[in-house]
Design a protein around this motif. Structure first.
Motif, PDB file in Angstrom:
ATOM      1  N   SER A 199      19.372  -4.156   3.395  1.00 24.21           N
ATOM      2  CA  SER A 199      19.273  -5.008   4.586  1.00 24.21           C
ATOM      3  C   SER A 199      18.523  -6.284   4.262  1.00 24.21           C
ATOM      4  O   SER A 199      17.711  -6.328   3.339  1.00 24.21           O
ATOM      5  CB  SER A 199      18.502  -4.269   5.690  1.00 24.21           C
ATOM      6  N   ASN A 200      18.782  -7.298   5.067  1.00 28.26           N
ATOM      7  CA  ASN A 200      18.042  -8.549   4.941  1.00 28.26           C
ATOM      8  C   ASN A 200      17.124  -8.676   6.145  1.00 28.26           C
ATOM      9  O   ASN A 200      17.543  -8.439   7.271  1.00 28.26           O
ATOM     10  CB  ASN A 200      18.998  -9.740   4.926  1.00 28.26           C
ATOM     11  N   ILE A 201      15.884  -9.060   5.894  1.00 30.39           N
ATOM     12  CA  ILE A 201      14.920  -9.232   6.974  1.00 30.39           C
ATOM     13  C   ILE A 201      14.354 -10.643   6.826  1.00 30.39           C
ATOM     14  O   ILE A 201      13.792 -10.975   5.779  1.00 30.39           O
ATOM     15  CB  ILE A 201      13.772  -8.199   6.845  1.00 30.39           C
ATOM     16  N   SER A 222      17.603  -4.468  -0.577  1.00 32.01           N
ATOM     17  CA  SER A 222      16.864  -5.037   0.547  1.00 32.01           C
ATOM     18  C   SER A 222      16.228  -6.357   0.133  1.00 32.01           C
ATOM     19  O   SER A 222      15.714  -6.480  -0.974  1.00 32.01           O
ATOM     20  CB  SER A 222      15.778  -4.071   1.006  1.00 32.01           C
ATOM     21  N   ASP A 223      16.287  -7.311   1.049  1.00 39.12           N
ATOM     22  CA  ASP A 223      15.689  -8.620   0.791  1.00 39.12           C
ATOM     23  C   ASP A 223      14.815  -8.952   1.995  1.00 39.12           C
ATOM     24  O   ASP A 223      15.318  -9.217   3.084  1.00 39.12           O
ATOM     25  CB  ASP A 223      16.808  -9.656   0.596  1.00 39.12           C
ATOM     26  N   GLN A 272       0.842  -1.202   0.000  1.00 33.96           N
ATOM     27  CA  GLN A 272       0.000   0.000   0.000  1.00 33.96           C
ATOM     28  C   GLN A 272       0.869   1.241   0.000  1.00 33.96           C
ATOM     29  O   GLN A 272       1.754   1.361   0.864  1.00 33.96           O
ATOM     30  CB  GLN A 272      -0.836   0.083   1.280  1.00 33.96           C
ATOM     31  N   ASN A 273       0.593   2.156  -0.892  1.00 34.21           N
ATOM     32  CA  ASN A 273       1.224   3.479  -0.863  1.00 34.21           C
ATOM     33  C   ASN A 273       2.704   3.473  -0.531  1.00 34.21           C
ATOM     34  O   ASN A 273       3.148   4.198   0.357  1.00 34.21           O
ATOM     35  CB  ASN A 273       0.545   4.340   0.202  1.00 34.21           C
ATOM     36  N   SER A 274       3.476   2.673  -1.222  1.00 33.60           N
ATOM     37  CA  SER A 274       4.888   2.544  -0.843  1.00 33.60           C
ATOM     38  C   SER A 274       5.796   2.647  -2.051  1.00 33.60           C
ATOM     39  O   SER A 274       5.349   2.510  -3.193  1.00 33.60           O
ATOM     40  CB  SER A 274       5.110   1.200  -0.141  1.00 33.60           C
ATOM     41  N   VAL A 275       7.067   2.882  -1.767  1.00 37.18           N
ATOM     42  CA  VAL A 275       8.078   2.930  -2.819  1.00 37.18           C
ATOM     43  C   VAL A 275       9.041   1.774  -2.588  1.00 37.18           C
ATOM     44  O   VAL A 275       9.579   1.624  -1.481  1.00 37.18           O
ATOM     45  CB  VAL A 275       8.824   4.283  -2.795  1.00 37.18           C
ATOM     46  N   ILE A 276       9.224   0.949  -3.598  1.00 41.46           N
ATOM     47  CA  ILE A 276      10.100  -0.227  -3.482  1.00 41.46           C
ATOM     48  C   ILE A 276      11.048  -0.211  -4.673  1.00 41.46           C
ATOM     49  O   ILE A 276      10.601  -0.262  -5.827  1.00 41.46           O
ATOM     50  CB  ILE A 276       9.266  -1.526  -3.479  1.00 41.46           C
ATOM     51  N   LEU A 277      12.342  -0.098  -4.405  1.00 43.69           N
ATOM     52  CA  LEU A 277      13.316   0.028  -5.487  1.00 43.69           C
ATOM     53  C   LEU A 277      14.393  -1.051  -5.392  1.00 43.69           C
ATOM     54  O   LEU A 277      14.992  -1.237  -4.323  1.00 43.69           O
ATOM     55  CB  LEU A 277      14.013   1.397  -5.415  1.00 43.69           C
ATOM     56  N   ASP A 278      14.661  -1.748  -6.475  1.00 52.63           N
ATOM     57  CA  ASP A 278      15.733  -2.748  -6.541  1.00 52.63           C
ATOM     58  C   ASP A 278      15.747  -3.646  -5.303  1.00 52.63           C
ATOM     59  O   ASP A 278      16.785  -3.803  -4.658  1.00 52.63           O
ATOM     60  CB  ASP A 278      17.114  -2.064  -6.656  1.00 52.63           C
ATOM     61  N   ALA A 279      14.613  -4.201  -4.982  1.00 51.20           N
ATOM     62  CA  ALA A 279      14.521  -4.995  -3.759  1.00 51.20           C
ATOM     63  C   ALA A 279      13.752  -6.282  -4.014  1.00 51.20           C
ATOM     64  O   ALA A 279      13.176  -6.479  -5.091  1.00 51.20           O
ATOM     65  CB  ALA A 279      13.825  -4.179  -2.677  1.00 51.20           C
ATOM     66  N   GLY A 308      19.015   0.195   8.214  1.00 50.18           N
ATOM     67  CA  GLY A 308      19.969   0.381   7.121  1.00 50.18           C
ATOM     68  C   GLY A 308      21.197  -0.478   7.340  1.00 50.18           C
ATOM     69  O   GLY A 308      21.717  -0.546   8.461  1.00 50.18           O
ATOM     70  N   ASP A 309      21.658  -1.152   6.311  1.00 48.79           N
ATOM     71  CA  ASP A 309      22.867  -1.983   6.366  1.00 48.79           C
ATOM     72  C   ASP A 309      22.812  -2.962   7.537  1.00 48.79           C
ATOM     73  O   ASP A 309      23.713  -2.994   8.378  1.00 48.79           O
ATOM     74  CB  ASP A 309      24.114  -1.084   6.497  1.00 48.79           C
ATOM     75  N   ALA A 310      21.770  -3.760   7.579  1.00 54.83           N
ATOM     76  CA  ALA A 310      21.626  -4.686   8.703  1.00 54.83           C
ATOM     77  C   ALA A 310      21.104  -6.034   8.238  1.00 54.83           C
ATOM     78  O   ALA A 310      20.496  -6.145   7.165  1.00 54.83           O
ATOM     79  CB  ALA A 310      20.667  -4.093   9.736  1.00 54.83           C
ATOM     80  N   ASP A 311      21.350  -7.060   9.055  1.00 52.46           N
ATOM     81  CA  ASP A 311      20.837  -8.396   8.770  1.00 52.46           C
ATOM     82  C   ASP A 311      19.993  -8.819   9.946  1.00 52.46           C
ATOM     83  O   ASP A 311      20.526  -9.105  11.028  1.00 52.46           O
ATOM     84  CB  ASP A 311      22.005  -9.356   8.561  1.00 52.46           C
TER      85      ASP A 311
END
Ligand code: UD1
Ligand code: CA
Length: 456
Positions: free
Chosen positions: A354-356, A337-338, A312-319, A369-372
């Motif tokens: 980051s990986n979630i 981001s993964d 919803q209403n979001s921006v997702i780039l190269d993820a 940011g920059d986290a696993d």
């Protein structure tokens, strides 16, 4: 298709009316430059090599396409015939057909190119061209046919008689010519017309004089012959191409609440039973799974969205977003981001590089940011990964099943173990071992009766 082809794309025009720093054929429509649309269409024939004739802006073209194409330079613009002459040395010795296509006709379809080549093969024509029947043929070259229906000449608007101007069949600037004959004809072109140009269209008369047959294939959809000269035509072509793209997805089982308000680039993949609401933009490189719900106002570029996920209403780039995950409203998922399956990336959450892990919930007002992050983690409201010390960026890790209290700062680099708990409001600067509890804030002080004392 029996014959192999070479393609010559004419792109040396200045495109003055575009009023742009970018060469005309590099302007994009639905995720492809006009030149890419034309190259895509040219693949409707068995195209062995592609030559682009460039002048103005040639360096930008070379930079973008590099070794994928051959380039011929037309330093001085002396007409469409002259443009092909500039590519002639690259056609020497080639005995198949040469397709010549204006670089600014992005609506041209592969099937149409294939049909034009087939017409040349079947009718044994030295040349066939694509034509259109227009209500208003003004400005186009008119097609003159003989009683057999073969083409004897093309006359330009500026050179035509009133009788010729009354012809409604026009030249689209897309040709299929037998290469050795083309090379012969180019040598015979003369700039004997009102504009003093070498007209490519004059090869029709020359071929007829040699006793060769010239044919025309009438486009079923006249709009395919439309050339783009200015931004209004660019926008019109974009609308038409978006319509084609949307139709294709609708046909394949994707629902759109209002297809005219959805912006999907070419080559985007969308699985069945996905539903797209108005004002959603899916840019180049997106792969959307099945049963995905894309609510209004999202921009997704070059990203993978797993089946069953809602955005919803979001921006997702190269993820990459996994399956059955929810994103937004108002989330920003940035490059690298993964995000796993069954996750929640809630409102005002930003995730970068980051990986979630699966099942992790980041529900509100958080920066990662920059986290696993591992699996099944609960990230409280207002958590910040402090990944930048003003000079360098660092990475942080959080183990599975951790519970991070609200308003926690994780000062990178730091490692938070599995099944840990962090008290709300903590600023974590040191590693936390598995199954530990960490609290990093000063103890609360309460001064009773303080308000009354202050008043006094
Ligand atoms: C051309 C055709 C006309 C046709 C129309 C369709 C000729 C003489 N006329 O007219 O019959 O109905 O297209 O749109 O060809 N180009 C170069 N170098 C040049 C001149 C042109 O590369 O020196 C390229 C242009 O970038 C363009 C194509 O050739 O891609 C056509 O040239 P343009 O000047 O647009 O021709 P029109 O006058 O539109
Ligand atoms: Ca905070």
């Amino acid at each position: 298709m029996k014959n192999k082809c070479a393609a010559v794309i004419l792109a040396a025009g200045e495109g003055t009316r575009m009023k742009s720093k970018t060469p005309k054929v590099l302007h994009e429509i639905a995720g492809r430059s006009m030149l890419e649309w034309v190259l895509h269409a040219s693949a409707g024939a068995d195209t062995q090599k592609c030559i682009v004739v460039c002048g103005h802006g040639g360096d930008q073209l070379k930079e973008k396409f590099g070794d994928a194409l051959l380039f011929a330079e037309q330093a001085e613009r002396k007409g469409s015939g002259h443009a092909v002459m500039c590519a002639a040395h690259l056609l020497d010795g080639f005995d198949g057909y040469t397709l010549i296509i204006a670089g600014d006709m992005p609506l041209l379809r592969q099937q149409t190119v294939a049909a034009m080549v087939k017409a040349a093969e079947e009718g044994n024509y030295a040349c066939t061209m694509l034509t259109a029947e227009l209500d208003d043929p003004y400005g186009y070259g008119r097609i003159l046919r003989n009683e057999m229906g073969d083409v004897v000449a093309i006359v330009e608007e500026k050179d035509a008689t009133d009788e010729q101007r009354a012809v409604h069949e026009v030249n689209a600037s897309c040709y299929c010519v037998c290469t050795p004959l083309l090379l012969e004809c180019l040598n015979e072109l003369k700039p004997a017309n009102t504009q003093g140009e070498y007209y490519l269209t004059d090869i029709v008369g020359i071929l007829n004089a040699k006793g060769e047959k010239v044919g025309a294939y009438i486009a079923r959809d006249a709009r395919e012959c439309m050339g783009v000269n200015d931004r209004a035509q660019l926008a019109l072509c974009a609308e038409i191409l978006r319509g084609r793209i949307a139709d294709e997805h609708l046909k394949n089982g994707v629902s759109m609440v209002d297809p005219k308000t959805v912006y999907i680039d070419a080559d985007v993949q969308i699985g069945r039973d996905s539903v797209i609401y108005p004002n959603v933009t899916l840019e180049r490189g997106c792969v959307i799974g099945e049963d995905v719900l894309l609510y209004p106002g999202s921009r997704i570029a070059n990203s993978e969205i797993g089946s069953g996920t809602t955005v919803q209403n979001s921006v997702i780039l190269d993820a990459k977003i996994g399956e059955n995950t929810t994103v937004g409203p108002y989330a920003y998922v940035r490059p690298g981001s993964d995000i796993g399956d069954k996750c929640r990336i809630g409102d005002f959450v930003e995730v970068k590089n980051s990986n979630i892990g699966d099942g992790t919930k980041v529900s509100h007002l958080t920066y990662i940011g920059d986290a696993d992050f591992g699996e099944r983690i609960n990230v409280g409201c207002g958590v910040v990964v402090v990944n930048y010390d003003g000079k360098k960026k660092f990475r942080t890790t959080v183990g599975d099943d951790a519970f991070i209290g609200c308003n926690t700062n994780l000062v990178s680099p730091v490692n938070v173990g599995k099944e840990t708990y962090i008290a709300a409001g903590s600023t974590i600067t040191e590693d936390i071992p598995d199954k530990a509890f960490a609290i990093a804030r000063s103890r609360q002080t309460v001064k009773t009766g303080w308000t009354d004392k202050r008043k006094r």
